[in-house]
Write a protein that holds these residues in place. Sequence first.
Motif, mmCIF file in Angstrom:
data_model
loop_
_atom_site.group_PDB
_atom_site.id
_atom_site.type_symbol
_atom_site.label_atom_id
_atom_site.label_comp_id
_atom_site.label_asym_id
_atom_site.label_seq_id
_atom_site.Cartn_x
_atom_site.Cartn_y
_atom_site.Cartn_z
ATOM 1 N N ALA A 1 48.934 26.142 38.754
ATOM 2 C CA ALA A 1 47.803 26.344 39.669
ATOM 3 C C ALA A 1 48.140 27.466 40.648
ATOM 4 N N TRP A 2 49.398 27.509 41.117
ATOM 5 C CA TRP A 2 49.819 28.565 42.042
ATOM 6 C C TRP A 2 49.802 29.920 41.349
ATOM 7 N N PHE A 3 50.326 29.993 40.121
ATOM 8 C CA PHE A 3 50.345 31.255 39.391
ATOM 9 C C PHE A 3 48.916 31.758 39.149
ATOM 10 N N ASP A 4 48.015 30.839 38.812
ATOM 11 C CA ASP A 4 46.635 31.229 38.574
ATOM 12 C C ASP A 4 45.986 31.743 39.860
ATOM 13 N N GLN A 5 46.275 31.077 40.988
ATOM 14 C CA GLN A 5 45.752 31.546 42.272
ATOM 15 C C GLN A 5 46.331 32.917 42.621
ATOM 16 N N TYR A 6 47.592 33.131 42.268
ATOM 17 C CA TYR A 6 48.221 34.439 42.505
ATOM 18 C C TYR A 6 47.483 35.529 41.729
ATOM 19 N N ALA A 7 47.127 35.235 40.469
ATOM 20 C CA ALA A 7 46.390 36.206 39.656
ATOM 21 C C ALA A 7 45.036 36.509 40.289
ATOM 22 N N HIS A 8 44.360 35.476 40.806
ATOM 23 C CA HIS A 8 43.090 35.690 41.504
ATOM 24 C C HIS A 8 43.305 36.578 42.734
ATOM 25 N N GLN B 1 53.335 38.917 30.447
ATOM 26 C CA GLN B 1 52.202 39.314 29.629
ATOM 27 C C GLN B 1 50.999 38.436 29.945
ATOM 28 N N TRP B 2 51.233 37.137 30.133
ATOM 29 C CA TRP B 2 50.144 36.226 30.505
ATOM 30 C C TRP B 2 49.541 36.649 31.836
ATOM 31 N N LEU B 3 50.391 36.982 32.805
ATOM 32 C CA LEU B 3 49.905 37.352 34.122
ATOM 33 C C LEU B 3 49.067 38.626 34.056
ATOM 34 N N PHE B 4 49.552 39.655 33.356
ATOM 35 C CA PHE B 4 48.810 40.906 33.252
ATOM 36 C C PHE B 4 47.451 40.678 32.602
ATOM 37 N N ARG C 1 45.742 37.880 32.533
ATOM 38 C CA ARG C 1 44.900 37.089 33.421
ATOM 39 C C ARG C 1 44.345 37.950 34.567
ATOM 40 N N VAL C 2 45.167 38.818 35.146
ATOM 41 C CA VAL C 2 44.695 39.696 36.219
ATOM 42 C C VAL C 2 43.563 40.580 35.707
ATOM 43 N N GLN C 3 43.737 41.155 34.530
ATOM 44 C CA GLN C 3 42.695 42.026 33.987
ATOM 45 C C GLN C 3 41.418 41.246 33.697
ATOM 46 N N GLU C 4 41.539 40.025 33.171
ATOM 47 C CA GLU C 4 40.354 39.205 32.904
ATOM 48 C C GLU C 4 39.604 38.924 34.200
ATOM 49 N N TYR C 5 40.335 38.589 35.256
ATOM 50 C CA TYR C 5 39.691 38.263 36.524
ATOM 51 C C TYR C 5 39.041 39.499 37.145
ATOM 52 N N VAL C 6 39.736 40.640 37.074
ATOM 53 C CA VAL C 6 39.156 41.868 37.613
ATOM 54 C C VAL C 6 37.860 42.211 36.869
ATOM 55 N N GLU C 7 37.875 42.074 35.557
ATOM 56 C CA GLU C 7 36.712 42.456 34.757
ATOM 57 C C GLU C 7 35.473 41.654 35.162
ATOM 58 N N TYR C 8 35.605 40.326 35.287
ATOM 59 C CA TYR C 8 34.400 39.553 35.602
ATOM 60 C C TYR C 8 34.026 39.675 37.079
#
Length: 450
Positions: free
Chosen positions: A274-281, A319-322, A324-331
Amino acid sequence: MSVKANRTVRIPLSVPDHRVDDLHATHNPYQYCQNRTVDWCWPDAPTHPDDLKTSKGDAEDALYDDLRDKTDNELHANLVQKAIKDAVSAVGSCKTSWENGDRISKPEFQNRSDESYTMTYDKRAGTYHRYKASFAVLDGAPVHCRYELPATLNATPYDQYVRDARWQFSTSKLVFDGEQFWLHAVMNRSYTDAPEYPPTADGSDTHEDFTRVLGVDLNVNGHSAVTSAGGFHGNADYLNHRRSTYEELRGELQETGTRSAHLRIQSRQGVEWAWFDQYAHHVANCIVADAVTVGATHVVFENLTRIRQRISNEPKFQQWLFRRVQEYVEYKLEEFGINFEQVAARYTSQSCSRTDCDCVDEDNRSGKQFNCVSCGYALNADLNAAKNTGLKFLETLPASRTCSSGKATSQLALVSGTLTPTGSFSRMDWASTDKPHPQRASGSLSARAK
């Protein structure tokens, strides 16, 4: 045009000794609501990602009244709603991972109060001030907690965001790590500056073929993301440290092999991811804020295939983080009508980003510093790579596009202005330096001195 930027500041809390049990007692029904929601979202033996239910509205309609009844109406109504949302988000993350070909397992929220846990508090269940916060608990007076702050606050995330009146508290998280309570304070700020576009040939405000690009470089150390407009976002070194610490703890617990150790692994896994996902956001929000601030029409990343090759010896987590960051930026960009792009940007780290210099040499870069061996141009290496990524995209555009108002305009958004592929520079006032600056760098998420 406006964008709401988010920053998360991690603040240690001082909880009165006689109120600690009240928070633990509140956590138990909260986690019960989370697990009940997961059971509703996750059917027996799902065979396809679409089998998982990820609609918060549907989950709340189906479960809210029953969960209120099962918790004797003692758990604050907003905590019930947030528990449902937490669980739906966890299932949604699993669905995304499944769609990307990753192995997944059903989320499980641990119900033991002596282990780590997280509860989400909006401003109806929690009250946030500059030096203290209070949290609703089971059928009793709120628990008032003061922040444990370092002696020197200057240049800390707490000073930059919590004490700055331009930033406001939003829905945040109360975290217990097994020993210490923390507030993961989410701070919001709206940017409403209108983007500045160059005048068209006939003086009209038509900009159908105007292009202003924000280049982005993603990194496994230093700052997680650097933009061509001088945004230095995230702290990859702290992220790697936290990831390593989590992996070491998981290894130790696996060696122990007891049921208690297994339960703690499951509990920590939920908290950490959950923390890693929030970091990506967090990183994605920073990139979007930069794009809106400079009036970008396109945000450009290096193609993920190239990134995977470049970090092939790094943990798969990066690789997962990169991704996820790109997916979040795109939407997130969709809301502002900004385009998301990727380029196969070879040698972005070795090439000089000056448009009048063609030097490509591995000796140009040394660690985080770029010094061109041909023209002497010097700047932060990640910023140089971000500029090259943006310029690579501009090179893919037709050389002489035209529109109803005249020749199209293409620009790269820089720290102190814009640059055209032909080298024409226009100064702007959104920043002033080509080097990381404490007020533009979003490094550590913690207010505690390290």
